[in-house]
Write an enzyme that holds these catalytic residues in place. Structure first.
Site, short mmCIF file in Angstrom:
data_model
loop_
_atom_site.label_atom_id
_atom_site.label_comp_id
_atom_site.label_asym_id
_atom_site.label_seq_id
_atom_site.Cartn_x
_atom_site.Cartn_y
_atom_site.Cartn_z
N GLU A 291 -6.15 6.89 -1.01
CA GLU A 291 -6.06 5.73 -0.12
C GLU A 291 -6.77 4.52 -0.72
O GLU A 291 -6.28 3.39 -0.64
CB GLU A 291 -6.66 6.07 1.25
N HIS B 118 1.76 4.35 -3.12
CA HIS B 118 1.74 5.81 -3.01
C HIS B 118 2.97 6.41 -3.69
O HIS B 118 2.89 7.43 -4.38
CB HIS B 118 1.74 6.25 -1.54
N HIS C 65 0.83 -1.20 0.00
CA HIS C 65 0.00 0.00 0.00
C HIS C 65 0.87 1.26 0.00
O HIS C 65 0.65 2.18 -0.79
CB HIS C 65 -0.91 -0.02 1.23
N GLU C 66 1.86 1.29 0.87
CA GLU C 66 2.73 2.47 0.95
C GLU C 66 3.59 2.62 -0.31
O GLU C 66 3.80 3.75 -0.79
CB GLU C 66 3.62 2.39 2.20
#
Length: 305
Positions: free
Chosen positions: A214, A144, A140-141
């Site tokens: 997100e 980004h 997930h990070e």
């Protein structure tokens, strides 16, 4: 370099529109500052210095605030191994890996581009998640970073920060600056009004973009790892743990909510969800549930063959 994280055209469009609208706000904001300082050279100089400081040092500021430090492979071999594997799968540069000695379970990514990125996890997160859940959070990070939305959020938040500082400066100058003539009072009132409007509008634009990014990161991570259920489990676990942490212990961290895997609020938002940096846990789990179904359906023909 293009990573193998799923591209998200809707995220790109939203980032472009947000930056365009914020650019229009910049024009109004510059005009207000020029009226206040009566020197466009001074305004341009101040804005340039502050922008460069935030853009180039945002990662260090975030790391300092969250008590994070860069860690080498020898200290956290398992953490580095997971990031190495994900970066290899995603075909992207490996970011700097950092760990924060906070019990609050969370993670964040920061940095001006994929070649100068930092992914930081807290010791509280490492202690609470199993390997599959940790992989989901790190994916997930990393998404980004790959989508470059970290840089956009950093740039976008700059205007709101400056507008907020101007409002405070103007307010305290009025309160503690002694008596002023009527013209000066009108100018200060105008500057406060414009700055307050700019702050409010930039606040709403950034929150709307932040909530969507997100969801985009959850989607990208779920498809990269092929295990949306592990990410859903991590979300549920982290949200539950945050709810048990006293609010007073979360307040320091809340200034960086826009960068976190899960906001440091400790509760699901009510009406304030419209001003939140993140979508609700229910929205995120529903999306991951749909992706899990899609991946399961896609796998069935292969099993049958």
């Amino acid at each position: 370099m293009q990573s193998r994280f799923r591209s998200d055209r809707r995220l790109t469009v939203r980032m472009t529109v947000t930056m365009f609208l914020l650019g229009l706000l910049y024009v109004a904001f510059f005009a207000a500052l020029i009226v206040l300082l009566k020197s466009w050279l001074l305004v341009v100089g101040l804005i340039a210095v502050m922008f460069v400081a935030q853009f180039w040092f945002s990662d260090r500021i975030a790391m300092f605030a969250m008590r994070g430090r860069v860690v080498e492979r020898e200290e956290y071999p398992e953490l580095h191994a997971v990031v190495d594997r994900l970066c290899a799968i995603a075909d992207m540069p490996k970011p700097v890996i950092a760990v924060s000695t906070m019990d609050m379970p969370n993670a964040f990514a920061t940095g001006r581009n994929p070649d100068n990125a930092v992914v930081c996890v807290t010791t509280g997160l490492l202690r609470r998640l199993d390997p599959a859940e940790l992989e989901g959070v790190l994916a997930h990070e990393l998404s980004h970073v790959a989508h470059k939305d970290v840089a956009v959020i950093t740039i976008a938040s700059f205007l709101g920060v400056i507008a907020g500082l101007i409002v405070r400066f103007a307010f305290y100058s009025q309160v503690f600056g002694g008596r002023k003539d009527q013209n000066t009072a009108v100018i200060f009132a105008a500057v406060m009004g414009v700055s307050a409007a700019v702050y409010a509008l930039s606040f709403l634009l950034i929150r709307a973009l932040s909530r969507y990014r997100e969801l985009a990161a959850d989607r990208a991570a779920a498809h990269l790892t092929g295990r949306p259920s592990a990410l859903a489990s991590a979300l549920t676990k982290v949200s539950g743990e945050l709810a048990r942490i006293p609010t007073k212990d979360l307040r320091t961290a809340q200034a960086f909510n826009a960068f976190y895997f899960t906001p440091a609020t400790g509760k699901e938002p009510g009406i304030e969800r419209y001003f939140s940096t993140h979508p609700s846990l229910e929205q995120r789990l529903d999306q991951l549930g749909r992706i899990s179904t899609e991946l399961g359906e896609a796998a069935e023909p292969g099993k049958a063959g």
